[in-house]
Design a protein around this motif. Structure first.
Motif, PDB file in Angstrom:
ATOM      1  N   VAL A   1     -52.356  25.988 -50.781  1.00  0.00           N
ATOM      2  CA  VAL A   1     -52.239  24.673 -51.424  1.00  0.00           C
ATOM      3  C   VAL A   1     -51.013  23.928 -50.900  1.00  0.00           C
ATOM      4  O   VAL A   1     -51.075  22.726 -50.620  1.00  0.00           O
ATOM      5  N   ALA A   2     -49.893  24.631 -50.746  1.00  0.00           N
ATOM      6  CA  ALA A   2     -48.677  23.988 -50.233  1.00  0.00           C
ATOM      7  C   ALA A   2     -48.897  23.460 -48.811  1.00  0.00           C
ATOM      8  O   ALA A   2     -48.509  22.326 -48.500  1.00  0.00           O
ATOM      9  N   VAL A   3     -49.504  24.262 -47.950  1.00  0.00           N
ATOM     10  CA  VAL A   3     -49.750  23.839 -46.568  1.00  0.00           C
ATOM     11  C   VAL A   3     -50.716  22.662 -46.539  1.00  0.00           C
ATOM     12  O   VAL A   3     -50.485  21.662 -45.843  1.00  0.00           O
TER      13      VAL A   3
ATOM     14  N   LEU B   1     -41.651  14.584 -43.795  1.00  0.00           N
ATOM     15  CA  LEU B   1     -41.851  13.233 -44.305  1.00  0.00           C
ATOM     16  C   LEU B   1     -41.591  13.173 -45.817  1.00  0.00           C
ATOM     17  O   LEU B   1     -40.898  12.272 -46.300  1.00  0.00           O
ATOM     18  N   LEU B   2     -42.124  14.132 -46.571  1.00  0.00           N
ATOM     19  CA  LEU B   2     -41.897  14.180 -48.022  1.00  0.00           C
ATOM     20  C   LEU B   2     -40.428  14.374 -48.351  1.00  0.00           C
ATOM     21  O   LEU B   2     -39.907  13.735 -49.262  1.00  0.00           O
ATOM     22  N   LEU B   3     -39.752  15.246 -47.609  1.00  0.00           N
ATOM     23  CA  LEU B   3     -38.311  15.449 -47.837  1.00  0.00           C
ATOM     24  C   LEU B   3     -37.510  14.191 -47.512  1.00  0.00           C
ATOM     25  O   LEU B   3     -36.552  13.854 -48.201  1.00  0.00           O
ATOM     26  N   GLY B   4     -37.924  13.493 -46.454  1.00  0.00           N
ATOM     27  CA  GLY B   4     -37.252  12.243 -46.082  1.00  0.00           C
ATOM     28  C   GLY B   4     -37.415  11.184 -47.147  1.00  0.00           C
ATOM     29  O   GLY B   4     -36.456  10.491 -47.511  1.00  0.00           O
ATOM     30  N   VAL B   5     -38.617  11.052 -47.685  1.00  0.00           N
ATOM     31  CA  VAL B   5     -38.873  10.069 -48.761  1.00  0.00           C
ATOM     32  C   VAL B   5     -38.090  10.453 -50.003  1.00  0.00           C
ATOM     33  O   VAL B   5     -37.482   9.602 -50.670  1.00  0.00           O
ATOM     34  N   ALA B   6     -38.062  11.769 -50.327  1.00  0.00           N
ATOM     35  CA  ALA B   6     -37.320  12.224 -51.503  1.00  0.00           C
ATOM     36  C   ALA B   6     -35.817  11.986 -51.321  1.00  0.00           C
ATOM     37  O   ALA B   6     -35.134  11.567 -52.272  1.00  0.00           O
ATOM     38  N   ALA B   7     -35.294  12.210 -50.124  1.00  0.00           N
ATOM     39  CA  ALA B   7     -33.871  11.993 -49.863  1.00  0.00           C
ATOM     40  C   ALA B   7     -33.525  10.513 -49.957  1.00  0.00           C
ATOM     41  O   ALA B   7     -32.492  10.132 -50.522  1.00  0.00           O
ATOM     42  N   CYS B   8     -34.392   9.654 -49.412  1.00  0.00           N
ATOM     43  CA  CYS B   8     -34.136   8.222 -49.485  1.00  0.00           C
ATOM     44  C   CYS B   8     -34.189   7.722 -50.925  1.00  0.00           C
ATOM     45  O   CYS B   8     -33.381   6.876 -51.316  1.00  0.00           O
ATOM     46  N   SER B   9     -35.138   8.214 -51.704  1.00  0.00           N
ATOM     47  CA  SER B   9     -35.227   7.764 -53.098  1.00  0.00           C
ATOM     48  C   SER B   9     -34.069   8.309 -53.938  1.00  0.00           C
ATOM     49  O   SER B   9     -33.654   7.679 -54.901  1.00  0.00           O
TER      50      SER B   9
ATOM     51  N   MET C   1     -45.951  20.829 -41.352  1.00  0.00           N
ATOM     52  CA  MET C   1     -44.499  20.698 -41.150  1.00  0.00           C
ATOM     53  C   MET C   1     -44.081  19.230 -41.094  1.00  0.00           C
ATOM     54  O   MET C   1     -43.076  18.841 -41.685  1.00  0.00           O
ATOM     55  N   LEU C   2     -44.847  18.411 -40.385  1.00  0.00           N
ATOM     56  CA  LEU C   2     -44.549  16.980 -40.327  1.00  0.00           C
ATOM     57  C   LEU C   2     -44.643  16.358 -41.717  1.00  0.00           C
ATOM     58  O   LEU C   2     -43.817  15.521 -42.091  1.00  0.00           O
ATOM     59  N   GLY C   3     -45.642  16.764 -42.479  1.00  0.00           N
ATOM     60  CA  GLY C   3     -45.801  16.260 -43.843  1.00  0.00           C
ATOM     61  C   GLY C   3     -44.645  16.667 -44.734  1.00  0.00           C
ATOM     62  O   GLY C   3     -44.152  15.868 -45.542  1.00  0.00           O
ATOM     63  N   ALA C   4     -44.176  17.904 -44.598  1.00  0.00           N
ATOM     64  CA  ALA C   4     -43.044  18.372 -45.405  1.00  0.00           C
ATOM     65  C   ALA C   4     -41.774  17.602 -45.044  1.00  0.00           C
ATOM     66  O   ALA C   4     -41.012  17.201 -45.930  1.00  0.00           O
TER      67      ALA C   4
ATOM     68  N   ALA D   1     -48.990  19.356 -47.855  1.00  0.00           N
ATOM     69  CA  ALA D   1     -48.087  18.773 -46.855  1.00  0.00           C
ATOM     70  C   ALA D   1     -48.879  18.196 -45.687  1.00  0.00           C
ATOM     71  O   ALA D   1     -48.561  17.110 -45.188  1.00  0.00           O
ATOM     72  N   ALA D   2     -49.913  18.888 -45.257  1.00  0.00           N
ATOM     73  CA  ALA D   2     -50.738  18.395 -44.152  1.00  0.00           C
ATOM     74  C   ALA D   2     -51.527  17.167 -44.578  1.00  0.00           C
ATOM     75  O   ALA D   2     -51.795  16.274 -43.759  1.00  0.00           O
ATOM     76  N   GLY D   3     -51.883  17.091 -45.837  1.00  0.00           N
ATOM     77  CA  GLY D   3     -52.635  15.945 -46.350  1.00  0.00           C
ATOM     78  C   GLY D   3     -51.848  14.650 -46.271  1.00  0.00           C
ATOM     79  O   GLY D   3     -52.423  13.577 -46.058  1.00  0.00           O
ATOM     80  N   VAL D   4     -50.534  14.725 -46.437  1.00  0.00           N
ATOM     81  CA  VAL D   4     -49.691  13.530 -46.334  1.00  0.00           C
ATOM     82  C   VAL D   4     -49.805  12.940 -44.932  1.00  0.00           C
ATOM     83  O   VAL D   4     -50.029  11.734 -44.763  1.00  0.00           O
ATOM     84  N   VAL D   5     -49.657  13.774 -43.924  1.00  0.00           N
ATOM     85  CA  VAL D   5     -49.773  13.297 -42.542  1.00  0.00           C
ATOM     86  C   VAL D   5     -51.210  12.880 -42.254  1.00  0.00           C
ATOM     87  O   VAL D   5     -51.447  11.872 -41.576  1.00  0.00           O
ATOM     88  N   GLY D   6     -52.171  13.620 -42.779  1.00  0.00           N
ATOM     89  CA  GLY D   6     -53.579  13.269 -42.588  1.00  0.00           C
ATOM     90  C   GLY D   6     -53.896  11.894 -43.145  1.00  0.00           C
ATOM     91  O   GLY D   6     -54.635  11.106 -42.541  1.00  0.00           O
ATOM     92  N   LEU D   7     -53.316  11.584 -44.302  1.00  0.00           N
ATOM     93  CA  LEU D   7     -53.513  10.276 -44.911  1.00  0.00           C
ATOM     94  C   LEU D   7     -52.908   9.173 -44.039  1.00  0.00           C
ATOM     95  O   LEU D   7     -53.528   8.125 -43.817  1.00  0.00           O
TER      96      LEU D   7
END
Length: 182
Positions: free
Chosen positions: A44-46, A171-179, A166-169, A49-55
């Motif tokens: 589920v975790a993989v 990206l999510l960490l970057g968005v979380a850090a910016c917010s 990995m790219l999705g993770a 994270a992959a779904g974010v990039v897929g979207l």
């Protein structure tokens, strides 16, 4: 009255408890397939994270109006783990016991022959009913060091999906850090 012949004694096959067993290879039995279990939380975790990039890729494809992507495997297909070959192996150890162990994965066909003098490094399996599995084989007859390889969760998921995750993770960490900074 029936007279039982006590001279017909067959030695019982045992599962060794030692980490290293040395002896002569008695027999390689017929192999069969066993499935690798896939842990649902990791999957589920993989996939999340992959779904974010897929979207994001779907949005980019829609904007550029270039046709669809490759065929995707379903959650059900990914949850069903890969199969690997299990070969029961019988070895007569230095004390004369006939011990049974399992070889997971593939080796070159010419690597082992009955009668070869071998040293096996073993690891107990989660199911205590199963014989230990072979981690490493030193064929003392030929001088070969053999390490059987099996499919893993990561090889089952594949490099493309793992890279996307990995790219999705990131990206999510970057968005979380910016917010968190704003």
């Amino acid at each position: 009255m029936v007279n039982m012949n006590t001279e017909l004694y067959t030695r019982r096959v045992v599962h060794p408890t030692e980490r290293v067993v040395t002896g002569r290879l008695a027999r390689l039995m017929d192999g069969y397939a066993r499935e690798v279990r896939v842990g649902q939380p990791a999957l589920v975790a993989v996939l999340t994270a992959a779904g974010v990039v897929g979207l994001l890729l779907k949005v980019v494809r829609a904007l550029l109006s270039s046709g669809g992507g490759g065929a995707r495997r379903s959650f059900k297909e990914l949850k069903k783990g890969p199969e690997f070959l299990v070969t029961p192996v019988r070895v007569r150890d230095t004390t004369g016991r006939l011990v049974e162990v399992e070889l997971h994965g593939h080796l070159p066909q010419s690597a082992l022959h009955p009668g070869d003098h071998v040293q096996l490094t073993l690891r107990a399996q989660r199911d205590e009913e199963l014989p230990p599995r072979i981690e490493r084989i030193v064929n003392l007859t030929t001088g070969q060091l053999l390490t059987p390889r099996t499919a893993t969760l990561w090889s089952h998921l594949g490099p493309a999906l793992l890279l996307q995750a990995m790219l999705g993770a990131v990206l999510l960490l970057g968005v979380a850090a910016c917010s968190a900074l704003t």
